[in-house]
Design a protein around this motif. Structure first.
Motif, PDB file in Angstrom:
ATOM      1  N   ILE A 271      43.232  25.458  41.980  1.00 36.61           N
ATOM      2  CA  ILE A 271      42.253  24.539  41.396  1.00 36.61           C
ATOM      3  C   ILE A 271      42.947  23.421  40.629  1.00 36.61           C
ATOM      4  CG2 ILE A 271      40.444  24.358  39.634  1.00 36.61           C
ATOM      5  CD1 ILE A 271      39.546  27.168  40.455  1.00 36.61           C
ATOM      6  N   LYS A 272      43.977  23.784  39.880  1.00 34.94           N
ATOM      7  CA  LYS A 272      44.699  22.785  39.082  1.00 34.94           C
ATOM      8  C   LYS A 272      45.359  21.723  39.960  1.00 34.94           C
ATOM      9  CE  LYS A 272      45.811  26.174  35.477  1.00 34.94           C
ATOM     10  NZ  LYS A 272      46.897  26.971  34.862  1.00 34.94           N
ATOM     11  N   LYS A 273      45.799  22.146  41.130  1.00 33.67           N
ATOM     12  CA  LYS A 273      46.538  21.227  42.000  1.00 33.67           C
ATOM     13  C   LYS A 273      45.618  20.255  42.737  1.00 33.67           C
ATOM     14  CE  LYS A 273      50.238  24.599  42.771  1.00 33.67           C
ATOM     15  NZ  LYS A 273      50.870  25.525  43.752  1.00 33.67           N
ATOM     16  N   LYS A 274      44.316  20.569  42.811  1.00 31.55           N
ATOM     17  CA  LYS A 274      43.388  19.708  43.544  1.00 31.55           C
ATOM     18  C   LYS A 274      42.932  18.552  42.659  1.00 31.55           C
ATOM     19  CE  LYS A 274      41.441  23.237  46.625  1.00 31.55           C
ATOM     20  NZ  LYS A 274      41.604  22.529  47.896  1.00 31.55           N
ATOM     21  N   PRO A 275      43.033  17.319  43.134  1.00 27.41           N
ATOM     22  CA  PRO A 275      42.552  16.178  42.340  1.00 27.41           C
ATOM     23  C   PRO A 275      41.058  16.304  42.033  1.00 27.41           C
ATOM     24  CG  PRO A 275      43.833  15.437  44.233  1.00 27.41           C
ATOM     25  CD  PRO A 275      43.603  16.893  44.415  1.00 27.41           C
ATOM     26  N   THR A 276      40.298  16.716  43.053  1.00 24.73           N
ATOM     27  CA  THR A 276      38.870  16.970  42.881  1.00 24.73           C
ATOM     28  C   THR A 276      38.504  18.208  43.696  1.00 24.73           C
ATOM     29  OG1 THR A 276      38.287  15.582  44.782  1.00 24.73           O
ATOM     30  CG2 THR A 276      38.340  14.514  42.602  1.00 24.73           C
ATOM     31  N   PHE A 277      37.473  18.879  43.256  1.00 20.72           N
ATOM     32  CA  PHE A 277      36.988  20.017  44.029  1.00 20.72           C
ATOM     33  C   PHE A 277      35.532  20.264  43.661  1.00 20.72           C
ATOM     34  CE2 PHE A 277      37.781  22.103  40.083  1.00 20.72           C
ATOM     35  CZ  PHE A 277      37.043  23.270  40.080  1.00 20.72           C
ATOM     36  N   ASP A 278      34.822  20.954  44.529  1.00 19.52           N
ATOM     37  CA  ASP A 278      33.412  21.238  44.272  1.00 19.52           C
ATOM     38  C   ASP A 278      33.140  22.733  44.446  1.00 19.52           C
ATOM     39  OD1 ASP A 278      33.421  21.681  47.008  1.00 19.52           O
ATOM     40  OD2 ASP A 278      32.503  19.745  47.481  1.00 19.52           O
ATOM     41  N   ALA A 279      31.881  23.116  44.307  1.00 17.80           N
ATOM     42  CA  ALA A 279      31.514  24.530  44.344  1.00 17.80           C
ATOM     43  C   ALA A 279      31.813  25.161  45.693  1.00 17.80           C
ATOM     44  CB  ALA A 279      30.035  24.692  44.000  1.00 17.80           C
ATOM     45  N   SER A 280      31.674  24.407  46.778  1.00 19.79           N
ATOM     46  CA  SER A 280      31.933  24.973  48.101  1.00 19.79           C
ATOM     47  C   SER A 280      33.402  25.340  48.262  1.00 19.79           C
ATOM     48  CB  SER A 280      31.505  23.996  49.196  1.00 19.79           C
ATOM     49  OG  SER A 280      32.260  22.795  49.115  1.00 19.79           O
ATOM     50  N   GLU A 281      34.288  24.501  47.733  1.00 18.41           N
ATOM     51  CA  GLU A 281      35.720  24.815  47.805  1.00 18.41           C
ATOM     52  C   GLU A 281      36.043  26.040  46.952  1.00 18.41           C
ATOM     53  OE1 GLU A 281      38.411  21.018  48.157  1.00 18.41           O
ATOM     54  OE2 GLU A 281      36.717  20.554  46.834  1.00 18.41           O
ATOM     55  N   LEU A 282      35.414  26.117  45.777  1.00 18.96           N
ATOM     56  CA  LEU A 282      35.635  27.280  44.916  1.00 18.96           C
ATOM     57  C   LEU A 282      35.106  28.539  45.587  1.00 18.96           C
ATOM     58  CD1 LEU A 282      36.728  28.187  42.189  1.00 18.96           C
ATOM     59  CD2 LEU A 282      34.480  27.745  41.193  1.00 18.96           C
ATOM     60  N   SER A 283      33.985  28.414  46.279  1.00 15.63           N
ATOM     61  CA  SER A 283      33.418  29.555  47.002  1.00 15.63           C
ATOM     62  C   SER A 283      34.377  30.034  48.084  1.00 15.63           C
ATOM     63  CB  SER A 283      32.078  29.166  47.617  1.00 15.63           C
ATOM     64  OG  SER A 283      31.549  30.233  48.379  1.00 15.63           O
ATOM     65  N   ASP A 284      35.018  29.105  48.781  1.00 17.79           N
ATOM     66  CA  ASP A 284      35.981  29.478  49.819  1.00 17.79           C
ATOM     67  C   ASP A 284      37.151  30.255  49.230  1.00 17.79           C
ATOM     68  OD1 ASP A 284      34.444  28.248  51.722  1.00 17.79           O
ATOM     69  OD2 ASP A 284      35.574  26.365  51.683  1.00 17.79           O
ATOM     70  N   LEU A 285      37.546  29.905  48.006  1.00 17.41           N
ATOM     71  CA  LEU A 285      38.688  30.562  47.368  1.00 17.41           C
ATOM     72  C   LEU A 285      38.331  31.956  46.845  1.00 17.41           C
ATOM     73  CD1 LEU A 285      40.137  27.553  45.324  1.00 17.41           C
ATOM     74  CD2 LEU A 285      41.174  28.616  47.338  1.00 17.41           C
ATOM     75  N   LEU A 286      37.068  32.135  46.436  1.00 19.25           N
ATOM     76  CA  LEU A 286      36.687  33.378  45.755  1.00 19.25           C
ATOM     77  C   LEU A 286      35.940  34.367  46.633  1.00 19.25           C
ATOM     78  CD1 LEU A 286      35.468  32.006  42.283  1.00 19.25           C
ATOM     79  CD2 LEU A 286      37.603  33.191  42.780  1.00 19.25           C
ATOM     80  N   SER A 287      35.249  33.884  47.644  1.00 17.97           N
ATOM     81  CA  SER A 287      34.408  34.777  48.453  1.00 17.97           C
ATOM     82  C   SER A 287      35.246  35.518  49.479  1.00 17.97           C
ATOM     83  CB  SER A 287      33.322  33.971  49.165  1.00 17.97           C
ATOM     84  OG  SER A 287      32.539  33.267  48.228  1.00 17.97           O
ATOM     85  N   SER A 288      34.793  36.726  49.793  1.00 20.78           N
ATOM     86  CA  SER A 288      35.435  37.535  50.830  1.00 20.78           C
ATOM     87  C   SER A 288      34.412  38.531  51.339  1.00 20.78           C
ATOM     88  CB  SER A 288      36.663  38.264  50.277  1.00 20.78           C
ATOM     89  OG  SER A 288      36.273  39.212  49.301  1.00 20.78           O
ATOM     90  N   ASP A 289      34.801  39.326  52.324  1.00 21.05           N
ATOM     91  CA  ASP A 289      33.892  40.345  52.856  1.00 21.05           C
ATOM     92  C   ASP A 289      33.509  41.365  51.796  1.00 21.05           C
ATOM     93  OD1 ASP A 289      33.977  39.123  55.307  1.00 21.05           O
ATOM     94  OD2 ASP A 289      35.525  40.448  56.120  1.00 21.05           O
ATOM     95  N   SER A 290      34.414  41.589  50.838  1.00 17.12           N
ATOM     96  CA  SER A 290      34.175  42.618  49.822  1.00 17.12           C
ATOM     97  C   SER A 290      33.726  42.043  48.483  1.00 17.12           C
ATOM     98  CB  SER A 290      35.445  43.447  49.620  1.00 17.12           C
ATOM     99  OG  SER A 290      36.524  42.612  49.259  1.00 17.12           O
ATOM    100  N   MET A 291      33.561  40.726  48.390  1.00 11.37           N
ATOM    101  CA  MET A 291      33.170  40.132  47.111  1.00 11.37           C
ATOM    102  C   MET A 291      32.365  38.863  47.345  1.00 11.37           C
ATOM    103  SD  MET A 291      35.517  39.231  43.775  1.00 11.37           S
ATOM    104  CE  MET A 291      36.449  37.912  44.562  1.00 11.37           C
ATOM    105  N   SER A 292      31.196  38.781  46.720  1.00  9.73           N
ATOM    106  CA  SER A 292      30.367  37.594  46.830  1.00  9.73           C
ATOM    107  C   SER A 292      30.907  36.497  45.925  1.00  9.73           C
ATOM    108  CB  SER A 292      28.925  37.918  46.438  1.00  9.73           C
ATOM    109  OG  SER A 292      28.858  38.241  45.054  1.00  9.73           O
ATOM    110  N   PHE A 293      30.402  35.291  46.119  1.00 14.02           N
ATOM    111  CA  PHE A 293      30.808  34.158  45.289  1.00 14.02           C
ATOM    112  C   PHE A 293      30.448  34.417  43.827  1.00 14.02           C
ATOM    113  CE2 PHE A 293      30.012  29.401  44.316  1.00 14.02           C
ATOM    114  CZ  PHE A 293      31.273  29.288  43.749  1.00 14.02           C
TER     115      PHE A 293
END
Length: 700
Positions: free
Chosen positions: A414-436
C-alpha cells in the motif's frame, strides 16, 4: 534395548529413556521361576499410557532371544463371547511354536470349527473367533475348551520343562475388558491355565480392575484380595518425576516440533501430562502446526499460551474452549485486581463449576486435573496483554487466513502505491479462506499493534540512534492509518469501526508526549474525524459502546476531543432516528451511552448550533407527526432517570420534549404513561407548573 513393537504413533520405545529397564529385568526374572515345573502370574500396575506395554514388549523380546515362546494377547480386542476362544487359539499357537501338538479332542474340535468358520467368512481368526457357547453342544464352557489331557501335559513338560523353556503370555489391556467377564478370565488364568512352563504377565491399571471386581464380590476390599489370590507377584510402574516429564517431553518436541522454543516448555512443567503416551501425543499435535507457525513473525505467537492451550485441550476440548474464552476476556473472575484472596478463590470456583456443567464434565479425577491446569492459567495468564493471544489459541483449530507477517507485507505494498482504492485493497486482502471484511478487520488489528509497538520502542529507546529509528517507524505507522482511512468511505462496514477502535485503544494507552506530541495528536484526530464521518449508524453505535468501556485513559485531552466530535455525529443520528422510527427500545439499550448523555445535556451538540436548530424543528413537527410525538413521550423516561434537575437550561430542554409529547391527544395507556413521567420529573426537581397539562390529559 528392544525395538518398537508394532508401528504407528503408539509404538513402544526402543530405548530406555525413562529408567524402566531395571524394573523390566526384575519382572522378567520373576517370569522365569527357579522351579521350571511351576506356572507363574505377574501383575504390572500403572495408569494408561504410563509405559506398561513398552515394558511388556521388552520382556517378550528378551524371552524370544533366550529361546522362550513369547505371546502377546490383546484381550480388549475380544468381546465376552469370543475372548475365551481367542485365548484358546493364542495358547494353541504358542504350544505349536514350542513343538507341542495338542491331541485333546474337545480343544482340537473347537479350534478346527472356529478356523473353518473364519475361513468361510474370509476372515483371519486372530482377534475374531465365533461364539460356540451351546452351539450344537460342541462345548459348554471356556474351561472345557482349555482342558488338557495327561498326554498333552506330558508333551508340554517335555517341550518346556525339560528344555528349560517357557511360554510367556502377555495378556494386555485387561483393564479395558467387559467388567462382567473379568473375574472369570482371572480365575481361568490361575486355575485352568496352571500349566507347567507357563508364565503370564498382566499389565493393567488396577483401579478400574479392582472397581470391576468389587461389583461382583460383595465383601468390602475384596477386589484387592481377589487380585492377591490370582497374582504371584505385583509390580507397580512408578509415575514420572518432574525431571522425567521435562526430559521426555523435550525429547518428543525435538523430534516432532523442533521449532518450539525450549524456555516456554520449562515454564509449564508443573502442568505437563503425567504419562509418556500423553506427552508424545501433545508434542505430535503441536508439531502439526509447523506450516502455520512458519507463516508468522517471531513476535506473533504466544508460545507459552500455545502450549498451555494444547495441554488443556488434551484433557477436554469442550471445557478448554469455554475456559480459554473466559481466561483471555477476563470475564467471570479471572482478573481480580481489587478483591480479596478469599473472594477471588470463591469466584474462580463458581466459574469453574459453571464451565464444568456446560462442558458436561462429571469425572472427579478429570475435574481435579482441569482445576489444577485452570489455576495455573488464571495465575499466569489472567493479565496477559499479548496482542495475538486469540490468534495463538485459534492456531490449534485452523491455520489463519492471513498472519501479521503477511499483513505487514500488504501494508508495504500500500505504501509503495501512489494511489489505490478499495478494489485494489480487496485484491490484496481477500482469499478463498478470508472475506474482504475479515481481512480489513485483521489489517486494522495489525496496524494498531504496529503503532503500539513503535510507541513503546520510542519510549524505551536507549540511544539517540535508537530513538530516531523508532520515531521513523512511528511516523510510518500513523501514515499507514492515513493511507487506508483516505478511502474509508469506500470500505464496507464494519471496517471503519475496526480501524477506529484499533487506533483508539493505542492512543488512549499513552500520554500525548509519548506519541510524539502535538503534531501526531493532530494527525490522529484527523483520522478519527474521517472515520466518524464515513461510518454508518450501526458503526457509530459500536464506536460509542467501545469508548464507553471502563478503563484508564492516559490521553484525556484527546479522549475529550474524540468524544466531542463523535457526540456531534451522534446528535445528528438521534435527530434522524426521531423522524424515522421508534427510539424507545434503542434508548433503553443505550443506557449510559453518548446517546442518552447527549439527549440530557442541554449544552451539548443536540441542543445547540446547526444540529440544535434542526432538533427544534423536529420537535415542532410533533403535532403533525405521530412518530415524533411518540418518540418524545418515550424519551421522557431517559430524563426521569436523572438524579436531579440542577439547571434552568435542562428544565427548558425537558419542557420542550414534554410539549412535543403532549402536542395532541393520545390513548389512555399513553396518558397514564405521560402522567407517570410528569410525576417522576417533578420528584427530581422540575417545577410542576412548567409541565403544562393539556385539557385532554386529565389526572386519573
Amino acid at each position: 534395548m528392544a525395538p518398537a513393537a508394532g508401528n504407528g504413533h503408539d509404538a513402544s520405545g526402543a530405548k530406555d529413556e525413562l529408567a524402566r529397564e531395571p524394573l523390566a529385568r526384575q519382572i522378567y526374572e520373576c517370569l522365569k521361576p527357579a522351579e521350571a515345573n511351576w506356572s507363574v502370574r505377574v501383575g504390572l500396575f500403572g495408569s494408561w499410557g504410563l509405559g506398561k506395554t513398552t515394558v511388556a514388549d521388552w520382556i517378550r523380546k528378551w524371552a524370544a532371544e533366550e529361546g522362550h515362546v513369547a505371546v502377546n494377547f490383546k484381550i480388549a480386542a475380544e468381546n465376552k463371547d469370543t475372548l475365551f476362544h481367542a485365548l484358546s487359539v493364542a495358547i494353541y499357537d504358542a504350544l505349536k511354536d514350542a513343538g507341542v501338538e495338542i491331541e485333546n479332542t474337545l480343544f482340537s474340535k473347537t479350534l478346527r470349527e472356529a478356523r473353518n468358520w473364519a475361513a468361510s467368512k474370509g476372515k483371519n481368526l486372530s482377534g475374531l473367533v465365533p461364539n460356540y457357547y451351546g452351539a450344537g453342544g460342541v462345548i459348554s464352557s471356556a474351561s472345557e475348551s482349555l482342558q488338557f489331557g495327561e498326554g498333552d501335559l506330558a508333551k508340554i513338560r517335555s517341550a518346556l520343562v525339560e528344555q528349560k523353556r517357557r511360554i510367556i503370555i502377555v495378556i494386555d489391556d485387561i483393564d479395558r475388558l467387559d467388567a462382567s467377564a473379568l473375574p472369570r478370565v482371572l480365575l481361568i488364568v490361575r486355575d485352568v491355565l496352571d500349566l507347567p512352563g507357563f508364565s503370564f504377565l498382566l499389565p493393567f491399571d488396577e483401579a478400574p480392575v479392582i472397581a470391576a471386581l468389587q461389583k461382583h464380590i460383595s465383601t468390602e476390599g475384596s477386589g484387592e484380595g481377589f487380585l492377591e489370590k490370582i497374582l504371584d507377584f505385583q509390580f507397580r510402574l512408578p509415575p514420572l518425576s518432574e525431571e522425567q516429564q521435562l526430559f521426555y517431553f523435550r525429547k518428543c518436541m525435538a523430534e516432532a516440533a523442533d521449532f518450539f522454543p525450549t524456555d516456554a516448555i520449562f515454564r509449564l512443567v508443573d502442568i505437563l501430562p503425567g504419562t509418556p503416551r500423553r506427552l508424545k501425543s501433545l508434542a505430535r499435535h503441536i508439531g502439526l502446526l509447523r506450516e502455520s507457525i512458519a507463516r508468522h513473525g517471531s513476535n506473533e505467537v504466544n508460545w507459552r499460551l500455545l502450549l498451555y492451550s494444547a495441554i488443556l485441550r488434551q484433557e477436554d476440548e469442550r471445557f478448554a474452549s469455554r475456559f480459554l474464552d473466559h481466561l483471555l476476556s477476563g470475564e467471570d473472575g479471572f482478573t481480580f485486581s481489587f478483591i480479596g484472596a478469599d473472594d477471588e478463590k470463591k469466584k474462580r470456583a463458581e466459574t469453574l463449576a459453571s464451565i464444568f456443567e456446560q462442558a458436561e464434565v462429571k469425572s472427579l479425577a478429570k475435574k481435579d486435573r482441569l482445576s489444577e491446569i485452570c489455576k495455573f492459567g488464571s495465575d499466569q495468564f489472567s493479565r496477559m496483554s499479548h496482542q495475538w493471544s486469540y490468534e495463538t489459541v485459534a492456531l490449534l483449530d485452523r491455520p489463519p487466513a492471513m498472519t501479521q507477517k503477511e499483513l505487514i507485507q500488504v501494508l508495504d505494498q500500500i505504501k509503495k502505491k501512489p494511489t489505490f482504492d478499495a478494489s485494489e485493497l480487496s485484491d490484496l486482502l481477500s482469499s478463498d479462506s478470508m472475506s474482504f471484511v475479515s481481512g480489513l478487520d485483521r489489517l486494522a488489528t495489525t496496524m494498531g499493534s504496529l503503532y503500539r509497538n513503535t510507541v513503546v520502542a520510542k519510549i524505551e529507546a536507549f540511544t539517540e540512534d535508537d530513538r530516531e529509528v523508532a520515531e521513523a517507524k512511528l511516523l510510518a505507522s500513523i501514515a499507514a492509518f492515513e493511507r487506508v482511512v483516505a478511502i474509508a468511505s469506500q470500505l464496507p462496514a464494519p471496517s471503519r469501526r475496526a480501524l477506529f477502535c484499533s487506533l483508539y485503544d493505542v492512543v488512549t494507552s499513552f500520554k500525548d508526549s509519548e506519541r510524539d506530541g502535538e503534531q501526531n495528536v493532530h494527525r490522529e484526530v484527523s483520522i478519527f474525524d474521517k472515520l466518524i464521518s464515513a461510518a454508518n449508524q450501526r458503526e457509530i453505535e459500536q464506536i460509542d459502546a467501545h469508548i464507553q468501556k471502563p478503563g484508564k485513559r492516559d490521553s484525556q485531552v484527546l479522549v475529550d476531543e474524540i468524544t466531542r466530535r463523535l457526540a456531534k455525529r451522534i446528535a445528528n443520528d438521534l435527530v434522524d432516528r426521531f423522524r424515522r422510527k421508534s427510539v424507545f427500545a434503542f434508548l433503553r439499550l443505550k443506557n449510559q451511552s453518548l446517546y442518552t448523555k447527549i439527549l440530557t445535556q442541554p449544552d451539548g451538540p443536540l441542543w445547540s448550533g446547526d444540529t440544535g436548530e434542526l432538533w427544534s424543528a423536529v420537535l415542532a413537527q410533533a403535532s403533525d407527526d405521530p412518530v415524533i410525538q411518540r418518540n418524545a413521550a418515550e424519551s421522557l423516561e431517559v430524563f426521569s432517570t436523572l438524579t436531579s434537575i440542577d439547571s434552568s437550561s435542562l428544565s427548558d430542554a425537558i419542557c420542550r420534549v414534554w410539549e412535543a409529547a403532549t402536542a395532541r391527544p393520545v390513548g389512555k395507556m399513553w396518558q397514564e404513561e405521560l402522567l407517570q413521567r410528569r410525576k417522576q420529573l417533578t420528584k427530581i426537581g422540575l417545577n410542576a407548573g412548567r409541565l403544562v397539562v393539556p385539557a385532554w390529559l386529565n389526572p386519573l
